[in-house]
Design an enzyme around this catalytic site. Sequence first.
Site, PDB file in Angstrom:
ATOM      1  N   ASP A  61       0.861  -1.179   0.000  1.00 10.73           N
ATOM      2  CA  ASP A  61       0.000   0.000   0.000  1.00 10.73           C
ATOM      3  C   ASP A  61       0.904   1.238   0.000  1.00 10.73           C
ATOM      4  OD1 ASP A  61       0.906   0.285   2.611  1.00 10.73           O
ATOM      5  OD2 ASP A  61      -1.079   0.255   3.538  1.00 10.73           O
ATOM      6  N   HIS A  62       0.297   2.404   0.191  1.00  5.88           N
ATOM      7  CA  HIS A  62       1.079   3.657   0.190  1.00  5.88           C
ATOM      8  C   HIS A  62       2.135   3.676   1.295  1.00  5.88           C
ATOM      9  CE1 HIS A  62      -2.363   3.970   2.814  1.00  5.88           C
ATOM     10  NE2 HIS A  62      -1.731   4.908   3.516  1.00  5.88           N
ATOM     11  N   CYS A 116       3.015  -3.093   4.147  1.00 10.29           N
ATOM     12  CA  CYS A 116       2.107  -1.997   4.498  1.00 10.29           C
ATOM     13  C   CYS A 116       2.837  -1.186   5.565  1.00 10.29           C
ATOM     14  CB  CYS A 116       0.743  -2.516   4.950  1.00 10.29           C
ATOM     15  SG  CYS A 116       0.738  -3.617   6.368  1.00 10.29           S
ATOM     16  N   GLY A 117       2.115  -0.413   6.371  1.00 15.44           N
ATOM     17  CA  GLY A 117       2.805   0.400   7.373  1.00 15.44           C
ATOM     18  C   GLY A 117       3.490  -0.448   8.421  1.00 15.44           C
ATOM     19  N   THR A 118       2.785  -1.462   8.891  1.00 13.14           N
ATOM     20  CA  THR A 118       3.327  -2.325   9.952  1.00 13.14           C
ATOM     21  C   THR A 118       3.625  -3.750   9.496  1.00 13.14           C
ATOM     22  OG1 THR A 118       1.079  -2.971  10.529  1.00 13.14           O
ATOM     23  CG2 THR A 118       2.015  -1.083  11.736  1.00 13.14           C
ATOM     24  N   GLY A 119       3.036  -4.152   8.397  1.00 12.80           N
ATOM     25  CA  GLY A 119       3.085  -5.559   7.975  1.00 12.80           C
ATOM     26  C   GLY A 119       1.943  -6.369   8.570  1.00 12.80           C
ATOM     27  N   ILE A 120       1.269  -5.794   9.562  1.00 13.00           N
ATOM     28  CA  ILE A 120       0.239  -6.558  10.285  1.00 13.00           C
ATOM     29  C   ILE A 120      -1.010  -6.766   9.432  1.00 13.00           C
ATOM     30  CG2 ILE A 120      -1.304  -6.561  12.285  1.00 13.00           C
ATOM     31  CD1 ILE A 120       0.906  -4.987  13.802  1.00 13.00           C
ATOM     32  N   GLY A 121      -1.509  -5.694   8.852  1.00 11.89           N
ATOM     33  CA  GLY A 121      -2.724  -5.826   8.038  1.00 11.89           C
ATOM     34  C   GLY A 121      -2.509  -6.783   6.881  1.00 11.89           C
ATOM     35  N   HIS A 126      11.745 -23.263   9.027  1.00 11.68           N
ATOM     36  CA  HIS A 126      10.832 -24.000   9.902  1.00 11.68           C
ATOM     37  C   HIS A 126       9.369 -23.885   9.495  1.00 11.68           C
ATOM     38  CE1 HIS A 126      13.719 -24.163  13.639  1.00 11.68           C
ATOM     39  NE2 HIS A 126      14.325 -24.491  12.502  1.00 11.68           N
ATOM     40  N   ARG A 169      10.501 -32.663  10.737  1.00 14.04           N
ATOM     41  CA  ARG A 169       9.569 -32.386  11.848  1.00 14.04           C
ATOM     42  C   ARG A 169       8.781 -31.106  11.607  1.00 14.04           C
ATOM     43  NH1 ARG A 169      14.538 -30.539  13.392  1.00 14.04           N
ATOM     44  NH2 ARG A 169      14.665 -28.620  14.623  1.00 14.04           N
ATOM     45  N   HIS A 170       9.372 -30.202  10.828  1.00 12.15           N
ATOM     46  CA  HIS A 170       8.660 -28.942  10.560  1.00 12.15           C
ATOM     47  C   HIS A 170       7.486 -29.173   9.613  1.00 12.15           C
ATOM     48  CE1 HIS A 170      11.804 -27.071  12.782  1.00 12.15           C
ATOM     49  NE2 HIS A 170      12.725 -27.529  11.939  1.00 12.15           N
TER      50      HIS A 170
END
Length: 155
Positions: free
Chosen positions: A11-12, A69-74, A102, A136-137
């Site tokens: 995004d912007h 994005c701004g935080t990566g969270i969205g 992993h 295992r991963h």
Amino acid sequence: MPLKKITISSDHAGFSLKQTLVESAIELGFSVEDLGVSSDEIAVDYPDYGVKAVKSVLAGDVSLAVILCGTGIGMSIMANRFPEIRAAICHSEFEAEVARKHNNANILCLGGRVIGTEIAKRCLKAFLTTDFEGGRHQRRLDKINQLSPTHTHKT
Ligand code: RB5
């Protein structure tokens, strides 16, 4: 041998870092398809751009993508709605490396407002050049895949 291709979108708020990482990925020997946004002058909605990169992975056009994005969270919330997507927000080279080794993460999420350029470049390099270890991963990822998305988990 053909170049390995990745896609990238933002995004912007992630635009400026996206531009830097496009160059970095090319320097690392990757072909990069930039799915927008094409400037930071107008605020856009991050799902509209993030889903373009998600779809490129789901369609098999690329095996790895980067969304910002701004935080990566969205972006990560959006991308992880798709069962085939394993999107990892990273703030360090170590996280990016382990997300591949992993978690077999196939999308790297970065926050343009929270991470420095040099760290972001290191995250990108680790993400693009590290292989999944399997074993295992894979068993643990299989367990995630077996979780029903409709199941209500009560504490
Ligand atoms: C945009 O202002 C911001 O909310 C977005 O880039 C992102 O940080 C959301 O998670």
